[in-house]
Enzyme design. Structure first.
Site, PDB file in Angstrom:
ATOM      1  N   TYR A  40       2.998   3.172   4.744  1.00  0.00           N
ATOM      2  CA  TYR A  40       3.037   2.208   3.644  1.00  0.00           C
ATOM      3  C   TYR A  40       1.612   1.779   3.286  1.00  0.00           C
ATOM      4  O   TYR A  40       1.069   0.808   3.821  1.00  0.00           O
ATOM      5  CB  TYR A  40       3.879   0.982   4.010  1.00  0.00           C
ATOM      6  N   PRO A  67      19.628  -0.156   3.288  1.00  0.00           N
ATOM      7  CA  PRO A  67      20.924  -0.707   3.707  1.00  0.00           C
ATOM      8  C   PRO A  67      21.842  -1.088   2.552  1.00  0.00           C
ATOM      9  O   PRO A  67      23.029  -1.299   2.768  1.00  0.00           O
ATOM     10  CB  PRO A  67      20.534  -1.940   4.523  1.00  0.00           C
TER      11      PRO A  67
END
Length: 285
Positions: free
Chosen positions: A56, A203
């Site tokens: 990231y 999710p």
């Protein structure tokens, strides 16, 4: 009542509903200021598990979290991932689990996160060009040196998890998994049997219109949002599931964390169980 806490590695207690920091902007300016505020708000609201990675921003995300949260509260666990590097022929990102690369990324993470030990370090992907024993052996050496507390994996099959556990203790697995995408159900089952934390990335995801309509219907019945329903379903699906939804907005963060208070009836859960697009054969993409 669904349990709200879990012991990672059977010893480190965290709140099951965590926070994924991937979406936080690290560029200077208002967006970065907003990212700092979101990270701080997450901890204010009781989040004790924050997920980041070297990938990231090449460590910029780790640096951002340190700026926002250091010195860290005793109960906060910041987990990071290594094993993807800009070592391709033209400097592009590629899987790279060579021992020297893993060691260097861990040393960088220690400096950026301003810690002496990374309490949970996850291998971002298994590098097919480096022997698994070399990759996990390096992480085990780092653990034995006191630079790593616990070792996890990411995006693995059930077979890969089994092979890894013969080499090193595995505390967590981070695979793509949600209400509609259950490809890794066999991996989750293996984690549940062994008491290994399962951190589903992505999710919350939406499928075809009929599936979205069913989720929306359950949300209306429960007085919740569709995202909260998806997270509540995950929390009730298995006691080892630790969702790490990510966002760059405080309002969305607060909405996600409120999912912990959403109770699904057995009938609602049965309807949601039937929405799966991919029941799973244990293979990773």
């Amino acid at each position: 009542m669904t349990a709200t806490e879990f012991l990672i590695g059977k010893e480190r207690r965290v709140r099951r509903l965590g926070f994924g920091a991937m979406h936080l902007s690290t560029e200077p300016g208002p967006a970065r200021d907003s990212s700092l505020a979101v990270a701080r708000r997450a901890v204010e609201l009781g989040v004790t598990l924050v997920d980041t990675a070297h990938l990231y921003g090449g460590g910029a995300n780790e640096q951002l979290l340190a700026e926002a949260l250091h010195p860290y509260p005793d109960e906060l666990l910041v987990t990071t991932k290594v094993g993807v590097a800009r070592t391709g022929p033209d400097g592009e990102w590629r899987l790279d689990g060579r021992p020297a690369v893993l060691r260097d990324q861990v040393e960088q993470a220690l400096r950026r996160l301003r810690v002496e030990r990374i309490e949970l370090l996850q291998l971002h992907r298994i590098d097919p060009e480096t022997p698994l024993a070399d990759q996990l052996g390096t992480l085990r050496e780092l653990r034995d040196e006191g630079k790593v507390g616990r070792i996890g994996l990411s995006e693995v099959t059930a077979d890969e998890l089994d092979r890894a556990r013969r080499i090193v203790d595995v505390a967590s697995v981070q695979n793509r998994y949600n209400l509609l995408d259950r490809e890794h159900e066999p991996v989750l089952a293996a984690c549940e049997a062994a008491g290994i934390a399962f951190l589903p990335w992505r999710p919350v995801a939406w499928g075809e219109s009929g599936q979205r309509s069913e989720v929306a219907a359950v949300a209306a019945e429960a007085g919740a949002t569709p995202s909260q329903i998806a997270l509540a379903w995950l929390l009730g699906h298995s006691p080892v599931v630790l969702p790490i939804p990510g966002t760059a907005r405080i309002a969305h963060l607060e909405e996600n964390l409120a999912a912990e208070g959403v109770e699904l009836s057995p009938a609602q859960r049965e309807r949601l169980d039937g929405l799966c697009e991919s029941p799973g054969d244990g293979t990773a993409p």
